[in-house]
Enzyme design. Structure first.
Site, mmCIF file in Angstrom:
data_model
loop_
_atom_site.group_PDB
_atom_site.id
_atom_site.type_symbol
_atom_site.label_atom_id
_atom_site.label_comp_id
_atom_site.label_asym_id
_atom_site.label_seq_id
_atom_site.Cartn_x
_atom_site.Cartn_y
_atom_site.Cartn_z
ATOM 1 N N ASP A 101 20.253 60.778 35.055
ATOM 2 C CA ASP A 101 20.480 59.597 34.227
ATOM 3 C C ASP A 101 21.584 58.747 34.857
ATOM 4 O OD1 ASP A 101 19.886 58.889 30.968
ATOM 5 O OD2 ASP A 101 21.612 57.920 31.903
ATOM 6 N N ILE A 102 21.416 57.451 34.832
ATOM 7 C CA ILE A 102 22.368 56.534 35.464
ATOM 8 C C ILE A 102 23.705 56.517 34.703
ATOM 9 C CG2 ILE A 102 21.824 54.398 34.197
ATOM 10 C CD1 ILE A 102 21.641 53.013 36.974
ATOM 11 N N HIS B 67 10.458 59.761 27.988
ATOM 12 C CA HIS B 67 11.399 60.539 28.798
ATOM 13 C C HIS B 67 12.020 61.599 27.919
ATOM 14 C CE1 HIS B 67 13.199 56.824 27.275
ATOM 15 N NE2 HIS B 67 14.346 57.475 27.128
ATOM 16 N N HIS C 68 15.334 63.893 27.751
ATOM 17 C CA HIS C 68 16.681 64.099 28.280
ATOM 18 C C HIS C 68 16.932 65.601 28.362
ATOM 19 C CE1 HIS C 68 18.212 59.909 27.361
ATOM 20 N NE2 HIS C 68 17.203 59.954 26.512
HETATM 21 P P1 5GP Z 1 16.759 56.360 25.570
HETATM 22 O O1 5GP Z 1 17.841 55.719 24.743
HETATM 23 O O2 5GP Z 1 15.600 55.417 25.795
HETATM 24 O O3 5GP Z 1 16.352 57.701 25.059
HETATM 25 O O4 5GP Z 1 17.415 56.668 26.986
HETATM 26 C C1 5GP Z 1 17.298 55.838 28.103
HETATM 27 C C2 5GP Z 1 18.156 56.438 29.185
HETATM 28 O O5 5GP Z 1 17.801 55.838 30.423
HETATM 29 C C3 5GP Z 1 19.653 56.217 28.989
HETATM 30 O O6 5GP Z 1 20.315 57.469 28.950
HETATM 31 C C4 5GP Z 1 20.053 55.375 30.213
HETATM 32 O O7 5GP Z 1 21.331 55.703 30.712
HETATM 33 C C5 5GP Z 1 18.943 55.691 31.212
HETATM 34 N N1 5GP Z 1 18.654 54.627 32.166
HETATM 35 C C6 5GP Z 1 18.444 53.316 31.879
HETATM 36 N N2 5GP Z 1 18.172 52.634 33.009
HETATM 37 C C7 5GP Z 1 18.196 53.553 34.013
HETATM 38 C C8 5GP Z 1 17.987 53.429 35.431
HETATM 39 O O8 5GP Z 1 17.716 52.363 35.980
HETATM 40 N N3 5GP Z 1 18.093 54.573 36.150
HETATM 41 C C9 5GP Z 1 18.388 55.791 35.577
HETATM 42 N N4 5GP Z 1 18.474 56.833 36.383
HETATM 43 N N5 5GP Z 1 18.589 55.921 34.251
HETATM 44 C C10 5GP Z 1 18.499 54.809 33.480
#
Ligand code: 5GP
Length: 125
Positions: free
Chosen positions: A39-40, A110, A112
């Site tokens: 994760d970034i 996704h 986590h």
């Molecule tokens: P959500 O809130 O949709 O469950 O989580 C999205 C996740 O994607 C977040 O933890 C965010 O840090 C990660 N993320 C967003 N953009 C990128 C990216 O360009 N690269 C990576 N590796 N992670 C990303």
């Protein structure tokens, strides 16, 4: 901003671009069904995202529409990533956010994988 998980798949989402190799990522595992990368913006010492290679908006879309072989392949990939990272004995957490109340931000399924320290209670109260 959280997404509406009932919308059709948008192939311009950031994870679709990662799958197509248009945006770099730190891959930790890849097979026919899944890609896993750091994760970034990590929320734990180890924070990896596992995504299916197929175009699914969310866990809801995937569990409703993916063929059994694809579901099995993806679930096995999630388990493999955790084992590969040495997380089974200390323990870890899986999380899949869905839609508005789940605060899902990227409209490609996704999971986590969090680990590397005690993770505390399930939700902030
Ligand atoms: P959500 O809130 O949709 O469950 O989580 C999205 C996740 O994607 C977040 O933890 C965010 O840090 C990660 N993320 C967003 N953009 C990128 C990216 O360009 N690269 C990576 N590796 N992670 C990303």
């Amino acid at each position: 901003m959280p997404i509406d998980a009932t919308l059709p798949y948008d192939d311009q989402n950031i994870f679709a671009k990662i799958l197509r190799g248009e945006i770099p990522n730190q891959t930790v595992y890849e097979d026919d069904w899944a890609l896993a990368f750091h994760d970034i913006n990590p929320q734990a010492p180890l924070h990896v995202l596992v995504i299916p290679k197929g175009a699914y908006v969310s866990w809801d879309d995937f569990s409703n529409h993916a063929p059994a072989e694809e579901i099995a392949g993806f679930i096995r990939a999630v388990g493999h990533v955790a084992r590969q990272a040495g997380l089974v004995e200390p323990g870890y957490r899986l999380l899949a956010n869905v839609g508005g109340h789940g605060h899902q931000e990227v409209p490609h399924l996704h999971v986590h994988v969090f680990g590397g320290q005690p993770l505390g209670p399930m939700l902030v109260r």
